[in-house]
Design an enzyme around this catalytic site. Structure first.
Site, PDB file in Angstrom:
ATOM      1  N   GLY A 155      15.927 -28.460  30.120  1.00  0.00           N
ATOM      2  CA  GLY A 155      15.917 -29.608  29.221  1.00  0.00           C
ATOM      3  C   GLY A 155      17.224 -30.349  29.279  1.00  0.00           C
ATOM      4  N   MET A 207      21.901 -29.515  29.849  1.00  0.00           N
ATOM      5  CA  MET A 207      22.967 -28.566  30.164  1.00  0.00           C
ATOM      6  C   MET A 207      24.274 -29.037  29.562  1.00  0.00           C
ATOM      7  SD  MET A 207      24.059 -25.832  31.475  1.00  0.00           S
ATOM      8  CE  MET A 207      25.779 -25.362  31.284  1.00  0.00           C
ATOM      9  N   GLU A 208      24.957 -28.124  28.861  1.00  0.00           N
ATOM     10  CA  GLU A 208      26.111 -28.458  28.030  1.00  0.00           C
ATOM     11  C   GLU A 208      27.430 -28.542  28.779  1.00  0.00           C
ATOM     12  OE1 GLU A 208      25.523 -23.889  27.595  1.00  0.00           O
ATOM     13  OE2 GLU A 208      24.270 -25.668  27.783  1.00  0.00           O
ATOM     14  N   ASN A 209      27.467 -29.088  29.974  1.00  0.00           N
ATOM     15  CA  ASN A 209      28.740 -29.249  30.670  1.00  0.00           C
ATOM     16  C   ASN A 209      29.717 -30.002  29.761  1.00  0.00           C
ATOM     17  OD1 ASN A 209      27.198 -28.518  33.131  1.00  0.00           O
ATOM     18  ND2 ASN A 209      26.393 -30.580  32.898  1.00  0.00           N
ATOM     19  N   HIS A 237      21.570 -30.060  20.034  1.00  0.00           N
ATOM     20  CA  HIS A 237      21.787 -28.716  20.592  1.00  0.00           C
ATOM     21  C   HIS A 237      22.946 -28.727  21.590  1.00  0.00           C
ATOM     22  CE1 HIS A 237      20.170 -24.733  22.036  1.00  0.00           C
ATOM     23  NE2 HIS A 237      20.822 -25.102  23.133  1.00  0.00           N
ATOM     24  N   GLU A 238      22.923 -29.691  22.505  1.00  0.00           N
ATOM     25  CA  GLU A 238      23.969 -29.730  23.530  1.00  0.00           C
ATOM     26  C   GLU A 238      25.326 -30.093  22.939  1.00  0.00           C
ATOM     27  OE1 GLU A 238      23.158 -28.424  26.306  1.00  0.00           O
ATOM     28  OE2 GLU A 238      21.062 -28.395  25.692  1.00  0.00           O
TER      29      GLU A 238
END
Length: 910
Positions: free
Chosen positions: A322, A324-326, A358-359
């Site tokens: 969904g 990605m928290e880079n 969320h991210e």
């Protein structure tokens, strides 16, 4: 990472370069032993000195040694989008803590051509290189010993921009003129940074990253930090990015392509932008609004400023999870970031809000403070899931996100009720085991037990404990015990004793409630399981139970901590009813004895909160699946909910109808259709087809879901006819039709559709104006009843017409098509090797989830034989769980097969 395509998905990258940033002068790569790439692939397995040893002295082949520590990476990457390749150079500043002749790092799918190391006194050491592909390692050996101190390791390497949606990969899309364009993006979590550059690819090897990207002048590039310089070298654009904070390799990111950004908006001192491919900027306002709101919310809640120098959110056409928290460069599947507020359903808007929040939550939980190893992934993902609820609930309180979260909690219950479940924190060894941790247990169960704890110790104490945890471990790594210490200090309670059972043991309790006489409540706990085994589990939990005891004149609220198998609670002599799990926050199921359940029903379900009604029905359905409640009793219970208008309570009803639709025989279907019409039609008649002035958005969403159920499972001809009329109106004037019923219209028309409708929906999929519309029409292609049409859909999953990010999910949906599941299963068996090569590994796992719909004894045997004969390993306990879920469904079918028609008929007359 949000695995929102599954639960989350998603579940969850990078390229970098160097230009004279090292503290030492750039050294030409001379006197280096070159290894032939083909020889590298056949390199020897690492020797014992390469291995990391755990505390018992046992060799762990998947963990790197700890005597060499990276502290800074200077990366210079040059992607060639046309050739789908990249070249790179890296200078890694290392601290060597003990004399050694060997440096071991992670690398896979890379050709490392040169390696050299320079010491603090100008000492140079040439190196030989060996690659171990099975263990995804690179072993660099020096002829002379490296003394303790700081060294600069220099590497030159080449790689491929793969099409597997992991590592440094390529994504293709068609622009507004229909021309195919290519971009490059990264997805490194859990263990794929090693596919883009040689590195210490474990979360506790945190370092600073300085990235330089060399790209075509017509393109744009984004990385974790702001651009500090731009120049031209040999006709190429050279972008140098600022140093990152100290962080893990899986958070590095770089994206290269034709990209367009919104104007920056500032949240405090942080500039925030959304990036898309050209032409999709009109779909950014909603995502930008929740990004701003949630970023400000988290800065306040955590009491710590955002740790990056900017925040970019990028929509990528091809993306496995969904989002990605880079750090500073969050990447998203387009459906998780871009949406048209005018045409999006409430569910589609809610999804974007959840994933963005969320991210953003991860910038602190996960990026600033990171788990030490992948067994502690829940510290990242469960907290981000919990925090997304808090942020979205604060932003849109009318959405009642904590009520809706009950549906997510039920999804965790469904897996955690299996004997093949696992604890939230579970041993991780090989990379595939880390990938398998991105599941409903990590996300939804983890968030559920955090919510239970927050409600037990109080929101203020919980927030204070979170702040203490983040401050104590900022820029470092932490474990579960560190979190318990901080929360326990804030709450002044023994948190580990309460919570360890929920984190470190599998499953959850079933609390049985019964009247013992007239003035005593007896509560007992035992592990809940869908399948009966030879013996009973002896597990116990410390269960914070909230109870509401109602008499004629008052309601009394009690908190009880169940610490043993059995607890007795005195009751007033005039008690009218007792509700266990008041507020609905506990992660356990409740089974009432008949007198207690009847009292709840007789005194009116409308006196219960929506979450409490949800739990009552969800727990009853779970005990029905396990055989503890007879199906006729459950079906009679559903008739008490015909006046229900909460969409989450209806979610349980619709889920149980969907399950029955999967397991019944062909000759039983008319009886189920009649029952669905009896149950659903009254609510549909009241709600109608159009929203009313001032109507809550949740009611609009419920309308669409009920219409879809009545038109498909109820096979209601009047609904199907009206769907045809409304869809024609929608195609003529979309604004005249409520967006929340459009998915129902499409699904009903696919369910009843012919070849002409299939062709129309195929074209709609190709020409969709928004990611949500594209997804809606794509998944409709798996719902047609004609075998020839479903066969066409399946063929498109492997011929390149359907993106590899979507194809596995379409195959799973085809397996769930009750009219053609045998056809779909035969397709999977015939094309398994091709799909295993073509689809991302995460996608293959999700595709295999479709086997839970193959609910006949014959198909179950065939499924088990197929996977056993091919020795399929999906990582962790994934396959084992799918097979047990299939067994639960088949066992239910076999148990109820003689009485299901009578039960459905009797329930209609109740």
């Amino acid at each position: 990472m949000s695995d929102a395509v599954g639960r989350r998905g998603a579940l969850r990258l990078l390229a970098q370069t160097v230009r004279g940033l090292c503290v030492l002068p750039l050294i030409p790569f001379t006197n280096v032993l070159l290894i032939n790439p083909s020889a590298q692939a056949a390199a020897v397995r690492p020797k014992d000195e390469d291995m990391n040893h755990d505390t018992t002295g046992t060799v762990d082949p998947y963990r790197l040694p700890r005597h060499v520590i990276p502290i800074r990476y200077e990366l210079r990457l040059e992607p060639d989008l046309a050739r789908a390749t990249f070249t790179g150079k890296a200078v890694v500043i290392l601290t060597v803590t003990q004399p050694t002749t060997v440096i071991v790092m992670n690398a896979v799918d890379l050709a490392i051509s040169q390696a050299e190391i320079a010491g603090p006194t100008g000492t140079h050491r040439a190196a030989s290189i060996e690659l171990d592909e099975p263990l995804q390692r690179c072993r660099v050996t020096f002829a002379q010993t490296l003394a303790p101190g700081e060294w600069a390791l220099r590497l030159t390497f080449q790689g491929t921009l793969n099409d597997k949606l992991r590592g440094f990969y390529r994504s293709t899309y068609k622009d507004q003129s229909g021309t195919t364009r290519t971009m490059a993006a990264t997805q490194f979590e859990a263990t794929d940074a090693r596919r883009a550059f040689p590195c210490w690819d474990e979360p506790d090897f945190k370092a600073v990253f300085a990235t330089t990207l060399v790209i075509d002048p017509s393109l744009t590039a984004v990385s974790n930090t702001s651009v500090v310089s731009e120049s031209v070298e040999a006709g190429k654009k050279v972008l140098r990015f600022a140093d990152s904070m100290k962080m893990s390799t899986y958070l590095v990111a770089f994206i290269v392509g034709q990209l367009v950004a919104t104007e920056p908006r500032f949240v405090g001192k942080t500039p925030l932008r959304l990036w898309t491919v050209p032409g999709k900027q009109p779909l950014t306002p909603f995502g930008r609004d929740i990004a701003e709101a949630s970023l400000a919310f988290f800065e306040d809640y955590y009491g710590i400023p955002y740790p990056g120098d900017k925040l970019d959110l990028l929509a990528i056409p091809d993306f496995a999870s969904g989002a990605m928290e880079n750090l500073g460069a969050i990447t998203f599947r387009e459906t998780a970031l871009l949406v048209d507020q005018r045409t999006g359903t409430h569910g589609e808007l809610e999804r974007v809000a959840d994933v963005v929040a969320h991210e953003n939550a991860h910038m602190w939980f996960g990026d600033l403070v990171t788990m030490s190893w992948w067994n502690g992934l829940w510290l990242n993902e469960a907290f981000a899931t919990f925090m997304e609820m808090l942020a979205v609930d604060a932003w849109k309180p009318e959405w009642k996100r904590w009520d809706t979260f009950g549906v997510s909690r039920a999804a965790a219950f469904s897996v955690d009720g299996l004997w093949s479940t696992r604890p939230i924190e579970y041993p991780v060894h090989a990379p595939k085991d880390a990938d398998a941790m991105f599941d409903v247990l990590t996300y939804e169960k983890g968030a559920s037990v955090l919510r239970m704890l927050e409600q037990h110790i109080g929101p203020t104490a919980f927030r204070d404990g979170v702040r203490e945890y983040l401050r104590a471990h900022a820029y470092g790594n932490a474990d579960t015990k560190d979190l318990w210490v901080s929360l326990g200090k804030a709450a002044k309670q023994p948190v580990p004793e309460l919570m360890d059972g929920w984190i470190f043991q599998p499953g959850y309790p079933l609390v049985r409630a019964q009247l013992d006489g007239v003035s005593e409540l007896l509560l007992t706990q035992q592990r809940f399981a869908y399948l009966r085994t030879g013996g009973a589990s002896t597990q116990d939990w410390q269960i914070p139970v909230q109870i509401r005891i109602e008499t004629k004149d008052k309601a009394e609220h009690r908190r009880v901590l169940l610490t043993g198998h059995q607890t007795r609670i005195p009751l007033p002599s005039d008690v009218r009813r007792v509700l266990i799990n008041e507020g609905g926050h506990g992660f356990y199921r409740v089974q009432y004895d008949a007198p207690l359940l009847q009292r709840l029903l007789d005194t009116g379900l409308d006196r219960l909160a929506p979450t409490e009604r949800f739990n009552l029905l969800s727990d009853a359905w779970a005990t029905t699946l396990s055989g503890a409640m007879p199906l006729p009793d459950y079906l009679r219970l559903t008739r008490h909910f015909t006046q229900e208008r909460d969409k989450n309570v209806w979610a349980v009803l619709l889920d149980s109808l969907s399950f029955l639709n999967r397991i019944i025989a062909v000759d039983e279907r008319p009886m189920l259709e009649a029952f669905v019409r009896t149950l659903v039609a009254p609510a549909v008649r009241e709600l109608g087809w159009e929203p009313r002035s001032g109507e809550n958005v949740l009611l609009s969403q419920l309308r669409g879901e009920l219409l879809g159920a009545l038109g498909k499972w109820g096979n209601d001809p009047a609904i199907q006819e009206q769907a045809l009329v409304r869809y024609a109106q929608y195609r003529t004037d979309a604004a005249a039709v409520d967006p929340n019923i459009v998915p129902a219209l499409v699904s009903i028309l696919a369910h009843t559709g012919d070849e002409g409708r299939y062709e129309e929906f195929s074209e709609r999929y190709k020409k969709a104006a928004t990611p949500q519309e594209e997804r809606r029409y794509l998944f409709s292609l798996a719902a047609f009843q004609a075998p020839a049409l479903l066969a066409r859909t399946l063929a498109r999953t492997i011929d390149g017409e359907i993106r590899t990010q979507d194809a596995p999910f379409i195959v799973a949906a085809c397996l769930g098509n009750v009219y053609n599941r045998e056809l779909a299963w035969n397709f999977v068996k015939t094309n398994w090797e091709k799909m295993d090569q073509l689809f991302p590994k995460q996608g293959v796992r999700r595709m295999c989830g479709g086997i839970v719909s193959l609910v006949t004894p014959e198909l179950e045997r065939d499924v088990r034989e197929f996977f056993a004969s091919r020795h399929v390993d999906l990582g962790g306990k994934t396959l084992e769980q799918y097979l047990e879920q299939l067994r639960v469904a088949v066992a239910f079918r076999e148990r109820e097969r003689h009485g299901i028609q009578a039960a459905l008929a009797n329930a209609q007359q109740a």
